[in-house]
Design a protein around this motif. Structure first.
Motif, PDB file in Angstrom:
ATOM      1  N   GLU A 162      29.159  38.315  32.175  1.00  9.46           N
ATOM      2  CA  GLU A 162      30.140  39.195  31.472  1.00  9.46           C
ATOM      3  C   GLU A 162      31.495  39.163  32.428  1.00  9.46           C
ATOM      4  N   LEU A 163      32.431  38.848  31.640  1.00  6.92           N
ATOM      5  CA  LEU A 163      33.935  38.898  32.331  1.00  6.92           C
ATOM      6  C   LEU A 163      34.662  40.026  31.415  1.00  6.92           C
ATOM      7  N   THR A 164      35.096  40.807  32.504  1.00  9.92           N
ATOM      8  CA  THR A 164      35.892  42.082  31.901  1.00  9.92           C
ATOM      9  C   THR A 164      37.338  42.010  31.996  1.00  9.92           C
ATOM     10  N   HIS A 165      37.887  41.084  32.375  1.00  9.87           N
ATOM     11  CA  HIS A 165      39.134  40.743  32.861  1.00  9.87           C
ATOM     12  C   HIS A 165      39.810  39.146  32.706  1.00  9.87           C
ATOM     13  N   PRO A 166      40.752  38.916  32.010  1.00 10.31           N
ATOM     14  CA  PRO A 166      41.443  37.603  31.708  1.00 10.31           C
ATOM     15  C   PRO A 166      41.493  36.933  33.272  1.00 10.31           C
ATOM     16  N   GLY A 167      41.695  37.725  34.157  1.00 15.78           N
ATOM     17  CA  GLY A 167      41.904  36.937  35.361  1.00 15.78           C
ATOM     18  C   GLY A 167      40.617  36.456  36.055  1.00 15.78           C
ATOM     19  N   ASP A 168      39.537  36.954  35.567  1.00 12.89           N
ATOM     20  CA  ASP A 168      38.153  36.405  36.116  1.00 12.89           C
ATOM     21  C   ASP A 168      38.014  35.164  35.193  1.00 12.89           C
ATOM     22  N   TYR A 169      38.481  34.833  33.955  1.00 15.42           N
ATOM     23  CA  TYR A 169      38.179  33.716  33.442  1.00 15.42           C
ATOM     24  C   TYR A 169      38.465  32.468  34.020  1.00 15.42           C
ATOM     25  N   ALA A 170      39.303  32.584  35.099  1.00 12.25           N
ATOM     26  CA  ALA A 170      39.712  31.078  36.024  1.00 12.25           C
ATOM     27  C   ALA A 170      38.361  30.772  36.645  1.00 12.25           C
TER      28      ALA A 170
END
Length: 161
Positions: A151-159
């Motif tokens: 579960e990714l809760t921040h677009p910065g984590d998508y990288a």
């Protein structure tokens, strides 16, 4: 790679799908393509599911993205990883407001913009909706999946994907 991206409209599913495919070539399926039969009328769920199953059979490596828990649930056994994008309603709305024209969904930029108010209201109701598109259903689907998941809760984590 056989990945399902789940989340609200505007969560970043299409953007992340393109990034994943740039790293490792794979077919991409937006569930918007199989959920509707022209316009805003939903296809029969079984028809959508059968089309997704055929598509999976035709593609060894793939990324499926969408907000349709009712279509995703029966195809979960075919995926290697479920990624739940849950950056919050405010982020999703901001993404919707800044998204470029989507010619696969709308005949013109004007047609897309005419639907924007409806989209923003729909996205804004994510946390309270009790249907297959809402947070409650997405969270239950994510919790039930026993394979690799994030579960990714921040677009910065998508990288990091």
């Amino acid at each position: 790679m056989r990945v399902i991206l789940l989340g609200n409209a505007g969560a970043g599913k299409s953007t992340l799908a393109r990034k994943l495919i740039a790293k490792q070539p794979a077919a991409r399926l937006s569930l918007d393509q199989v959920a509707f039969q022209g316009g805003i009328e939903r296809r029969a769920l079984q028809e959508s599911f059968e089309e997704v199953k055929r598509w999976i059979a035709d593609n060894e490596n793939w990324v499926i993205e969408g907000c349709y828990a009712d279509i995703i649930e029966p195809v979960l056994p075919f995926c290697e990883e479920l990624i739940f994008l849950n950056p919050g309603v405010e982020t999703c709305i901001a993404h919707c407001l800044s998204r470029p024209w989507e010619p696969e969904k709308f005949s013109s930029r004007q047609a897309q913009d005419e639907n924007l108010d409806n989209l923003i209201r729909w996205v804004g109701a994510y946390e309270t909706r009790a249907d297959e598109y809402g947070l409650r259903r997405h969270r239950a689907l994510y919790a039930s999946f026993r394979g690799k998941k994030r579960e990714l809760t921040h677009p910065g984590d998508y990288a990091s994907v």
